[in-house]
Design an enzyme around this catalytic site. Structure first.
Site, mmCIF file in Angstrom:
data_model
loop_
_atom_site.group_PDB
_atom_site.id
_atom_site.type_symbol
_atom_site.label_atom_id
_atom_site.label_comp_id
_atom_site.label_asym_id
_atom_site.label_seq_id
_atom_site.Cartn_x
_atom_site.Cartn_y
_atom_site.Cartn_z
ATOM 1 N N PRO A 137 0.817 -1.177 0.000
ATOM 2 C CA PRO A 137 0.000 0.000 0.000
ATOM 3 C C PRO A 137 0.867 1.249 0.000
ATOM 4 C CG PRO A 137 -0.707 -1.475 1.788
ATOM 5 C CD PRO A 137 0.317 -2.132 0.935
ATOM 6 N N GLU A 138 0.939 1.834 -1.130
ATOM 7 C CA GLU A 138 1.650 3.104 -1.290
ATOM 8 C C GLU A 138 0.594 4.178 -1.530
ATOM 9 O OE1 GLU A 138 4.999 2.672 -4.022
ATOM 10 O OE2 GLU A 138 4.953 0.498 -3.793
ATOM 11 N N LYS B 264 1.385 7.660 2.531
ATOM 12 C CA LYS B 264 0.731 6.345 2.452
ATOM 13 C C LYS B 264 -0.295 6.152 3.559
ATOM 14 C CE LYS B 264 5.191 4.366 1.141
ATOM 15 N NZ LYS B 264 6.262 3.436 1.505
ATOM 16 N N ARG C 203 -0.598 -9.721 8.104
ATOM 17 C CA ARG C 203 0.707 -9.776 8.761
ATOM 18 C C ARG C 203 0.799 -8.904 10.012
ATOM 19 N NH1 ARG C 203 5.063 -9.297 4.000
ATOM 20 N NH2 ARG C 203 6.466 -9.849 5.694
ATOM 21 N N ARG D 239 16.010 -4.486 -0.065
ATOM 22 C CA ARG D 239 14.815 -4.586 -0.904
ATOM 23 C C ARG D 239 15.254 -4.897 -2.330
ATOM 24 N NH1 ARG D 239 10.933 -1.027 1.478
ATOM 25 N NH2 ARG D 239 9.425 -2.352 0.415
#
Length: 281
Positions: free
Chosen positions: A2-3, A58, A119, A269
């Site tokens: 989710p950006e 975000k 999560r 990343r």
DNA sequence: AGTGTATCCTGCAGGC
DNA sequence: TGCCTGCAGGATACAC
């Protein structure tokens, strides 16, 4: 998550259904999604009316009638779902917190705003107006806002020797860009993700500025990218995934030159790039 | 100042 | 089928 485009899509999906409603009850299923004691959080929001839904980077921001804020950061797998009892569809599998909202009038069902998070990396934070302003000021500019200009980007980049991809992910520098859209924008701008920020010349900063805005705007138009977990407020998926140029496309042809896309890892990343369109600095 | 590493969690895909 | 490893839109704390 989710950006920015995903948060924006959720906000738009909540706008017609949530503002004006009062929170009648809070049910905390996992208190680790709340910053601080669950009791304090419940006291902060209970019986408050939600006046407005905003977004900052975000983060989704519920603006309460006493000007207090609830800031929702969705982490990797958070969702904010609006449900009405009796509506169809399977029940959410991993609810973490529920806001019960008041009906608007007689005969109106009382909707439930569900914070759902597989999560549980996401967090909900209650903030007084002063704390909210301080927090908001700690973030960088909105990439789609007026203050984010090519000149501002070029100036900000010039102070950092970090790889530009790391710089873009730093919410204190720019608020809302995450790993997907950072990689996509760098491909559009033909800038290698590991380029030291201060090595980006004036012209390339301008290109990067346009690329960031173009990619984010298009992703908002497509209601975000659903890879796995992301859903809009009504549970629907975003369709930007089909437009991804490099993200998650290792070994697939670059859409511009057909060279196989490479995956490299830094800053813990994955970064995806076309070695031909985005040569190493 | 910047980087690599680890941590918080769960689920899923792929290899054997 | 089952077990194992690696990987995932994020953020943060730590040592160096």
């Amino acid at each position: 998550m989710p950006e920015l485009p995903e948060a924006e899509t959720i906000v738009r999906g909540l706008e017609g259904r949530v503002p004006g409603r009062r929170i009648t009850a809070v049910e905390v299923l996992y208190d680790d999604v709340i910053e601080g004691p669950a009791r304090d959080f419940a006291d902060f929001v209970s019986d408050r009316r939600i006046d407005r839904i905003d977004r900052r980077g975000k983060n989704i921001v519920l603006v309460l009638d006493d000007r207090g804020r609830v800031v929702v950061n969705l982490g990797m797998s958070g969702r904010l779902l609006i449900r009405t009892p009796g509506d169809d569809g399977p029940p959410p599998t991993h609810p973490a917190l529920r806001f019960r909202l008041a009906p608007e009038g007689a005969g109106d069902a009382s909707p439930v705003l569900v914070y759902h998070d597989i999560r549980r990396f996401g967090r909900l934070r209650a903030m007084e107006p002063t704390a909210y302003r301080t927090w908001s000021r700690s973030l960088g500019p909105e990439p789609l806002g007026r203050r984010f200009t090519a000149q501002a980007l070029e100036e900000a980049l010039s102070h950092s020797i970090s790889p530009v991809r790391s710089w873009l992910l730093d919410q204190r520098k720019l608020a809302g860009v995450g790993n997907i859209y950072a990689n996509e924008a760098l491909h559009v701008a033909r800038v290698h993700p590991a380029t030291p920020a201060s090595d980006i010349s004036e012209g390339r900063a301008g290109r990067l500025h346009r690329a960031i805005r173009r990619v984010l705007r298009e992703a908002v138009r497509r209601r975000g990218t659903t890879l796995r977990d992301y859903r809009a407020a009504d549970g629907s998926e975003g369709s930007y995934g089909a437009s991804l140029r490099v993200y998650g496309r290792e070994d697939e042809p670059c859409p511009r030159c057909r060279t196989p896309v490479e995956r490299i890892v830094f800053g813990n990343r994955s970064a995806f790039l076309c070695p031909r369109c985005q040569p190493r600095p």
